[in-house]
Design an enzyme around this catalytic site. Structure first.
Site, PDB file in Angstrom:
ATOM      1  N   CYS A  30       4.785 -23.433 128.715  1.00 15.83           N
ATOM      2  CA  CYS A  30       3.510 -22.717 128.872  1.00 15.83           C
ATOM      3  C   CYS A  30       3.610 -21.273 128.379  1.00 15.83           C
ATOM      4  CB  CYS A  30       3.093 -22.658 130.351  1.00 15.83           C
ATOM      5  SG  CYS A  30       3.308 -24.175 131.255  1.00 15.83           S
ATOM      6  N   ASP A  31       4.725 -20.599 128.642  1.00 15.41           N
ATOM      7  CA  ASP A  31       4.746 -19.146 128.495  1.00 15.41           C
ATOM      8  C   ASP A  31       5.716 -18.585 127.448  1.00 15.41           C
ATOM      9  OD1 ASP A  31       2.838 -18.962 130.493  1.00 15.41           O
ATOM     10  OD2 ASP A  31       4.336 -18.947 132.079  1.00 15.41           O
TER      11      ASP A  31
ATOM     12  N   CYS B 260       7.596 -22.068 133.706  1.00 13.34           N
ATOM     13  CA  CYS B 260       7.257 -23.044 132.660  1.00 13.34           C
ATOM     14  C   CYS B 260       7.457 -22.448 131.280  1.00 13.34           C
ATOM     15  CB  CYS B 260       5.803 -23.479 132.836  1.00 13.34           C
ATOM     16  SG  CYS B 260       5.228 -24.565 131.531  1.00 13.34           S
TER      17      CYS B 260
END
Ligand code: NAP
Length: 312
Positions: A137-138, A134
């Site tokens: 997300c990261d 992701c």
């Protein structure tokens, strides 16, 4: 005894939320059961260019927020639970979750799909410690680091483009010498100075001591193995994996008809079980996109309403 809902929807992604909107507007009592976090896969998408009428700079989370708000507005209830077993055969459908048991006149299965892992040694160990599925997300963890993106489809290339906003260099590792991604997305990647390519290559192993420090990449044509090491000053790098998705359908095995793990429906989203519908990425279909998931959800909800009317 628990409430008997008109419609219980399994999965809170675009298909499930769209089904909830249509069911709610039809004044059907509706419950969405989501196992994790609302939004499904699409909340992991940084940029959505192809949802008709989407906002400028639309992302998965912004689109899902609005879809979710719309479902709320029309009275959909929501619960976090994981369905582990079910009895779909009767007029009343029973869904057994980890936390509770739910009763429904109709069920819409919209449980979606999840990322396919590379399947190489070290992948599990370094998930969250260098390996990610992701970018939204990261990506921020890799500000000014080097990252590698595995895959050559729309997801891989779009997420590689997104990652260039954070990482100092993004290398796409693809198992062939041509990308599968749409031409418009490819053009952006080829024009981006921060993006490099490792063609005909697959990741064989991920290594490190606590954090991801190196990986072994094989050239599939020459069989040559190369060890890619983190820059000494960085000490680590990121590997973002986007090599497709698999349906989250194991729990429905033997309950509804499936083909290669995907649920078979007709054009009205009906499965082979009366009163049970499937919508979105989990069903057999030719195009898995937000727009087709949302359309499936709408059709399934309307059909569920008709089924209830005819059977009451
Ligand atoms: P995909 O289109 O199935 O592409 C998967 C990519 O990973 C392919 O390039 C494939 O290589 C590669 N791959 C598969 N298995 C591999 C393995 N074991 N090792 C190494 N590489 C492997 O998946 P996706 O990109 O996730 O997209 C899924 C669907 O969502 C598609 O229909 C896509 O169009 C859609 N999508 C659309 C958008 C958008 O339009 N904005 C964004 C994201 C996704 P090969 O090319 O050699 O098969």
């Amino acid at each position: 005894m628990s409430k008997l809902y008109d419609v219980v929807i399994i999965g809170g992604g675009p298909a499930g939320l769209s089904a909830a909107l249509y069911a709610g507007r039809a004044r059907l009592s509706t419950l969405i059961i989501e196992k994790d976090k609302e939004g499904g896969q699409i909340v992991q998408t940084a940029e959505i260019e192809n949802y008709p009428g989407g906002l400028e700079e639309e992302s998965g989370p912004t689109l899902i927020d609005r879809m979710s708000g719309q479902a709320d507005k029309f009275g959909a209830e929501k619960v976090l639970d994981t369905i582990e077993d079910m009895d779909l055969g009767g007029k009343e459908k029973i869904l057994k979750g980890k936390k509770d048991t739910y009763r429904a006149k109709t069920v819409i299965i919209a449980a979606g799909a999840s990322p396919v892992p590379i399947g190489c040694p070290g992948e599990k160990e370094f998930t969250g410690k260098g390996v990610s599925y992701c970018a939204t997300c990261d990506a921020a963890f890799f500000e000014d680091f080097e990252v590698y993106v595995v895959g050559g489809g729309d997801s891989a290339v779009e997420e590689a483009l997104y990652l260039t906003k954070f990482a100092r260099k993004v290398t796409i590792i693809h198992r062939r010498d041509a990308l599968r991604a749409a031409k418009s997305i490819q053009e952006k990647a080829f024009a981006n100075e921060k993006i490099a390519f490792m063609w005909d290559s697959v990741v064989k192993e991920l290594k490190g001591d606590g954090l991801l420090e190196s990986m072994v990449v094989e050239n599939v044509k020459t069989k040559e193995l190369t060890e890619v090491k983190a820059d000494e000053e960085d000490g680590t790098f990121g590997v973002f994996v986007f090599i497709g998705f698999k349906p989250q359908s194991a729990v429905f095995e033997g309950k509804v008809e499936m083909e290669n793990g995907y649920i078979v429906t007709d054009a009205d989203m009906k499965t082979n079980v009366e009163g049970v519908y499937a919508a979105g990425d989990i069903r057999v279909k030719s195009l898995r996109q937000v727009v087709t998931a949302a359309a499936d959800g709408a059709i399934a909800a309307v059909q569920a309403g008709k089924y209830i009317e005819e059977n009451e």
